[in-house]
Write a protein that holds these residues in place. Structure first.
Motif, PDB file in Angstrom:
ATOM      1  N   GLY A  77      49.857  51.703  47.103  1.00 26.15           N
ATOM      2  CA  GLY A  77      50.849  50.991  47.894  1.00 26.15           C
ATOM      3  C   GLY A  77      50.851  49.485  47.726  1.00 26.15           C
ATOM      4  N   MET A  78      49.857  48.927  47.031  1.00 25.24           N
ATOM      5  CA  MET A  78      49.814  47.473  46.843  1.00 25.24           C
ATOM      6  C   MET A  78      50.801  47.071  45.745  1.00 25.24           C
ATOM      7  SD  MET A  78      45.738  46.582  47.054  1.00 25.24           S
ATOM      8  CE  MET A  78      45.359  47.508  45.562  1.00 25.24           C
ATOM      9  N   THR A  79      51.613  46.033  46.032  1.00 30.11           N
ATOM     10  CA  THR A  79      52.616  45.612  45.059  1.00 30.11           C
ATOM     11  C   THR A  79      52.568  44.118  44.729  1.00 30.11           C
ATOM     12  OG1 THR A  79      54.227  45.266  46.827  1.00 30.11           O
ATOM     13  CG2 THR A  79      54.221  47.440  45.755  1.00 30.11           C
ATOM     14  N   CYS A  80      51.773  43.340  45.479  1.00 33.78           N
ATOM     15  CA  CYS A  80      51.776  41.891  45.265  1.00 33.78           C
ATOM     16  C   CYS A  80      50.443  41.279  45.684  1.00 33.78           C
ATOM     17  CB  CYS A  80      52.918  41.238  46.052  1.00 33.78           C
ATOM     18  SG  CYS A  80      52.721  41.408  47.856  1.00 33.78           S
ATOM     19  N   VAL A 109      34.522  41.691  47.480  1.00 29.52           N
ATOM     20  CA  VAL A 109      35.576  42.686  47.287  1.00 29.52           C
ATOM     21  C   VAL A 109      36.410  42.219  46.101  1.00 29.52           C
ATOM     22  CG1 VAL A 109      37.568  43.857  48.291  1.00 29.52           C
ATOM     23  CG2 VAL A 109      35.666  43.175  49.763  1.00 29.52           C
ATOM     24  N   ALA A 110      36.527  43.062  45.077  1.00 32.02           N
ATOM     25  CA  ALA A 110      37.344  42.738  43.908  1.00 32.02           C
ATOM     26  C   ALA A 110      38.466  43.768  43.812  1.00 32.02           C
ATOM     27  CB  ALA A 110      36.494  42.766  42.643  1.00 32.02           C
ATOM     28  N   VAL A 111      39.712  43.271  43.774  1.00 30.49           N
ATOM     29  CA  VAL A 111      40.877  44.158  43.736  1.00 30.49           C
ATOM     30  C   VAL A 111      41.646  43.911  42.443  1.00 30.49           C
ATOM     31  CG1 VAL A 111      43.023  44.822  44.874  1.00 30.49           C
ATOM     32  CG2 VAL A 111      41.061  44.097  46.254  1.00 30.49           C
ATOM     33  N   ASP A 112      41.941  44.997  41.719  1.00 29.63           N
ATOM     34  CA  ASP A 112      42.770  44.921  40.522  1.00 29.63           C
ATOM     35  C   ASP A 112      44.146  45.483  40.883  1.00 29.63           C
ATOM     36  OD1 ASP A 112      43.127  44.482  37.607  1.00 29.63           O
ATOM     37  OD2 ASP A 112      43.419  46.654  37.621  1.00 29.63           O
ATOM     38  N   LEU A 113      45.114  44.603  41.044  1.00 29.14           N
ATOM     39  CA  LEU A 113      46.445  45.007  41.503  1.00 29.14           C
ATOM     40  C   LEU A 113      47.117  46.050  40.606  1.00 29.14           C
ATOM     41  CD1 LEU A 113      48.767  44.735  43.509  1.00 29.14           C
ATOM     42  CD2 LEU A 113      49.536  42.731  42.227  1.00 29.14           C
ATOM     43  N   PRO A 114      47.148  45.863  39.274  1.00 32.78           N
ATOM     44  CA  PRO A 114      47.872  46.838  38.440  1.00 32.78           C
ATOM     45  C   PRO A 114      47.347  48.271  38.542  1.00 32.78           C
ATOM     46  CG  PRO A 114      47.441  44.833  37.193  1.00 32.78           C
ATOM     47  CD  PRO A 114      46.674  44.724  38.488  1.00 32.78           C
ATOM     48  N   THR A 115      46.032  48.433  38.706  1.00 34.71           N
ATOM     49  CA  THR A 115      45.464  49.782  38.746  1.00 34.71           C
ATOM     50  C   THR A 115      45.179  50.265  40.164  1.00 34.71           C
ATOM     51  OG1 THR A 115      43.187  48.997  38.596  1.00 34.71           O
ATOM     52  CG2 THR A 115      44.344  49.441  36.510  1.00 34.71           C
ATOM     53  N   GLY A 116      45.134  49.350  41.125  1.00 32.67           N
ATOM     54  CA  GLY A 116      44.790  49.706  42.493  1.00 32.67           C
ATOM     55  C   GLY A 116      43.293  49.870  42.699  1.00 32.67           C
ATOM     56  N   ALA A 117      42.502  49.528  41.684  1.00 34.51           N
ATOM     57  CA  ALA A 117      41.049  49.666  41.778  1.00 34.51           C
ATOM     58  C   ALA A 117      40.464  48.600  42.696  1.00 34.51           C
ATOM     59  CB  ALA A 117      40.417  49.554  40.394  1.00 34.51           C
ATOM     60  N   VAL A 118      39.583  49.043  43.590  1.00 34.79           N
ATOM     61  CA  VAL A 118      38.909  48.145  44.520  1.00 34.79           C
ATOM     62  C   VAL A 118      37.413  48.381  44.376  1.00 34.79           C
ATOM     63  CG1 VAL A 118      38.568  47.522  46.936  1.00 34.79           C
ATOM     64  CG2 VAL A 118      40.839  48.204  46.137  1.00 34.79           C
ATOM     65  N   THR A 119      36.669  47.320  44.078  1.00 31.98           N
ATOM     66  CA  THR A 119      35.225  47.404  43.960  1.00 31.98           C
ATOM     67  C   THR A 119      34.605  46.637  45.117  1.00 31.98           C
ATOM     68  OG1 THR A 119      35.401  47.540  41.556  1.00 31.98           O
ATOM     69  CG2 THR A 119      33.243  46.979  42.457  1.00 31.98           C
ATOM     70  N   VAL A 120      33.750  47.308  45.860  1.00 32.00           N
ATOM     71  CA  VAL A 120      33.108  46.719  47.028  1.00 32.00           C
ATOM     72  C   VAL A 120      31.612  46.587  46.751  1.00 32.00           C
ATOM     73  CG1 VAL A 120      32.662  46.962  49.493  1.00 32.00           C
ATOM     74  CG2 VAL A 120      34.820  47.799  48.532  1.00 32.00           C
ATOM     75  N   THR A 121      31.106  45.365  46.870  1.00 31.04           N
ATOM     76  CA  THR A 121      29.679  45.102  46.727  1.00 31.04           C
ATOM     77  C   THR A 121      29.131  44.784  48.107  1.00 31.04           C
ATOM     78  OG1 THR A 121      30.078  44.204  44.517  1.00 31.04           O
ATOM     79  CG2 THR A 121      27.951  43.705  45.526  1.00 31.04           C
ATOM     80  N   SER A 122      28.011  45.419  48.447  1.00 31.04           N
ATOM     81  CA  SER A 122      27.447  45.245  49.788  1.00 31.04           C
ATOM     82  C   SER A 122      25.922  45.221  49.743  1.00 31.04           C
ATOM     83  CB  SER A 122      27.914  46.378  50.689  1.00 31.04           C
ATOM     84  OG  SER A 122      27.584  47.626  50.121  1.00 31.04           O
TER      85      SER A 122
END
Length: 67
Positions: free
Chosen positions: A10-13, A33-46
């Protein structure tokens, strides 16, 4: 330290990216938190492993869906 990857739909921008990043960043223990908009991939480091339910709730609060 723990890293987990998710897919958000659902992310577009960049505003979408900022909303998701902000909500996930509020989870206790989240370092990055790293978000790659084109793929929708979200990497969370904690500090420690974060519950996928907590991430799902944060993504939902931002207005998007975790796949």
């Amino acid at each position: 330290m723990s890293t987990a990857s998710y897919t958000v739909t659902g992310m577009t921008c960049q505003h979408c990216v900022a909303s998701v990043t902000e909500e996930i960043s509020e989870i206790a223990g989240v370092i990055d938190v790293a978000v790659d908009l084109p793929t929708g991939a979200v990497t969370v480091t904690s500090d420690d492993e974060i519950s996928p339910d907590a991430v799902r709730d944060a993504v939902h609060e931002a207005g998007y869906q975790l796949v």
